[in-house]
Design a protein around this motif. Structure first.
Motif: not given
Length: 229
Positions: A18-23, A152-160
């Motif tokens: 999750x951290x890897x994806x969001x970052x 999932x967390x990549x998508x959230x991170x990229x949306x920001x």
């Protein structure tokens, strides 16, 4: 007596993904946006590039996590199958191996042998998986969980950073995206540290530094090689 200690090692699998994806989502999308903006592209081209980066990155993260963690799972299954066969064909040797492990950890030979006997009587494969192979339920490879968490967390991170693009005017885009993304990264580092029980300041500083470096380098490439349209 109640057990009040809170351990977080059971979160390692999904938390890492999750951290890897969001970052990755924040850093790669913000860097892409800054690179395209620094090259002189218009707002529409910047948004298209950002959305394309979001979709491609999420799929890449999911595929990469699934393949890599599946390889780990395959190795674990192969080791367990080999251990199961050895327990069936040569249990005495396996008992000696487990005893030696406990002696090395500080038990005397008699106690180590007794502990090995009791654990093997209860769950021989589980004991060898945990103490000989280092495989446990909390740390076992889960490919699907890692893939979904990362994508999932990549998508959230990229949306920001994309949200910043559609909120701020083009004249303030460079500063808004870079500043906003650094804030997002700092918050991500703090949240991941809190979930894992680590230092908030260290985690926030770490992800912010590397994110700032990535965005600066990409923006520099865009400024050097970009062509204003």
């Amino acid at each position: 007596m109640s057990h009040t200690e809170r351990h977080r090692t059971d979160r390692i699998g999904w938390l890492r993904a999750a951290v890897l994806g969001a970052n990755d989502g924040i850093v790669s999308t913000a860097s892409l946006i800054l690179g395209v903006a620094a090259a002189g592209a218009g707002s529409q081209a910047i948004v298209v590039a950002g959305v394309a980066g979001l979709v491609a990155g999420a799929m890449s993260m999911a595929a990469g996590e699934y393949v890599s963690v599946s390889s780990q799972a395959d190795t674990e299954r192969a080791d367990l199958a080999r251990e199961r066969e050895e327990l069936a064909t040569n249990p005495e040797h396996e008992h000696e191996e487990l005893t030696a492990i406990y002696v090395e950890r500080g038990l005397d030979s008699a106690l180590a042998s007794s502990v090995a006997s009791q654990l093997m009587k209860h769950d021989a494969l589980g004991a060898h998986a945990r103490d000989e192979l280092g495989i446990s339920d909390s740390l076992a490879a889960r490919p699907a969980q890692a893939a979904f968490a990362s994508a999932g967390t990549f998508t959230v991170g990229a949306a920001l950073p994309l949200l910043v693009v559609v909120t701020f005017p083009a004249s303030a885009l460079m500063w808004a995206v870079s500043g906003g993304s650094l804030v997002f990264l700092a918050l991500l580092g703090a949240l991941s540290a809190r979930a894992g029980g680590a230092s908030l300041m260290v985690a926030a500083s770490r992800v912010t530094f590397w994110g700032a470096l990535a965005m600066a380098l990409t923006a520099g490439v865009g400024a050097i090689f970009g062509v204003v349209t």
